[in-house]
Design an enzyme around this catalytic site. Structure first.
Site, PDB file in Angstrom:
ATOM      1  N   CYS A  78      22.231  24.845 -41.173  1.00  0.00           N
ATOM      2  CA  CYS A  78      21.683  25.958 -40.389  1.00  0.00           C
ATOM      3  C   CYS A  78      21.893  27.298 -41.100  1.00  0.00           C
ATOM      4  CB  CYS A  78      22.245  25.914 -38.976  1.00  0.00           C
ATOM      5  SG  CYS A  78      21.168  26.739 -37.803  1.00  0.00           S
ATOM      6  N   HIS A 169      22.460  20.695 -37.062  1.00  0.00           N
ATOM      7  CA  HIS A 169      23.933  20.693 -37.081  1.00  0.00           C
ATOM      8  C   HIS A 169      24.522  19.285 -37.064  1.00  0.00           C
ATOM      9  CE1 HIS A 169      24.722  25.008 -36.405  1.00  0.00           C
ATOM     10  NE2 HIS A 169      23.535  24.983 -35.821  1.00  0.00           N
ATOM     11  N   GLU A 171      27.335  18.335 -37.814  1.00  0.00           N
ATOM     12  CA  GLU A 171      28.759  18.352 -37.444  1.00  0.00           C
ATOM     13  C   GLU A 171      28.955  18.336 -35.930  1.00  0.00           C
ATOM     14  OE1 GLU A 171      26.953  20.730 -38.470  1.00  0.00           O
ATOM     15  OE2 GLU A 171      27.417  22.576 -37.385  1.00  0.00           O
TER      16      GLU A 171
HETATM   17  N1  GLN Z   1      20.138  31.919 -36.366  1.00  0.00           N
HETATM   18  C1  GLN Z   1      21.239  31.869 -37.282  1.00  0.00           C
HETATM   19  C2  GLN Z   1      20.966  32.719 -38.506  1.00  0.00           C
HETATM   20  O1  GLN Z   1      19.921  33.217 -38.674  1.00  0.00           O
HETATM   21  C3  GLN Z   1      21.532  30.448 -37.686  1.00  0.00           C
HETATM   22  C4  GLN Z   1      21.886  29.646 -36.477  1.00  0.00           C
HETATM   23  C5  GLN Z   1      22.910  28.598 -36.685  1.00  0.00           C
HETATM   24  O2  GLN Z   1      23.563  28.512 -37.723  1.00  0.00           O
HETATM   25  N2  GLN Z   1      23.111  27.820 -35.658  1.00  0.00           N
HETATM   26  O3  GLN Z   1      21.800  32.913 -39.306  1.00  0.00           O
END
Ligand code: GLN
Length: 189
Positions: A78, A169, A171
């Site tokens: 992410c 994610h 994890e």
């Molecule tokens: N929206 C976050 C970003 O732009 C990422 C979201 C996440 O890691 N769950 O950094």
């Protein structure tokens, strides 16, 4: 194996738990010296602008970039995917720029901030239940980047040599197969 998790902000503990449950040593990385003795690196989810700023302040950006460029097996999830990317659309922020993709942040729309999906992943026999939270979208990728999974035709898991990046994610679920991919990459090297 010694697996570092960048520990500036975000879901660090969850990644350390998966590493330890696989019988490896998890190392919370906050200082540059801690990068010297790891066999793999995980950049967790969180807020990519915050992680990027802190990485700069802690003098970790350049040393991390160097280690990854030299072949350190790395998994970004992410926000971690965003930090690994060459570019983002719209925002200016600190990036490691080692993965040849352009990402759009929070790209799945405000209404569906978070969702879950069962993904077919190249190389895995059973679907992977993936949790997306304000996830980035891979807008473009170079030919060197292999797409391992898609949602609505859009890449959500990619790999370029020793770098793996997921817009979800792994994890946060009990499924450790993405983490195992990272470990395999260490063994291959
Ligand atoms: N929206 C976050 C970003 O732009 C990422 C979201 C996440 O890691 N769950 O950094």
């Amino acid at each position: 194996m010694r697996v570092g998790v960048l520990a500036l902000q975000g879901d660090v503990r969850e990644h350390l738990d998966v590493i330890e449950s696989l019988g490896h040593q998890g190392i919370a990385v906050k200082y540059r010296e801690e990068l010297d003795n790891i066999d793999a690196l995980i950049i967790p989810g969180g807020e990519s602008t915050t992680i990027g700023k802190l990485a700069d302040r802690f003098d970790l950006l350049e040393p991390m970039k160097k280690r990854i460029a030299e072949g350190l097996p790395t998994l970004g999830t992410c926000a971690g995917m965003i930090l690994l990317a060459k570019a983002t659309t719209g925002t200016r922020q600190n990036l490691l720029a080692e993965l040849d993709i352009t990402v759009e942040r929070n790209a799945f729309g405000r209404q569906i901030d978070s969702f879950e999906a069962d993904l077919d992943i190249k190389g895995l026999d059973e679907p992977f239940h993936a949790v997306f939270i304000r996830a980035p979208l891979v807008q473009s990728a170079s030919d060197d980047v292999e797409v391992l999974a898609v949602v609505d035709g859009r890449p959500v898991l990619v790999r370029q040599d020793h770098i793996i990046a997921a817009s979800f994610h792994p994890e946060l679920t009990k499924d450790d197969r993405i983490h195992r991919m990272l470990m395999s990459s260490v063994v291959e090297r």
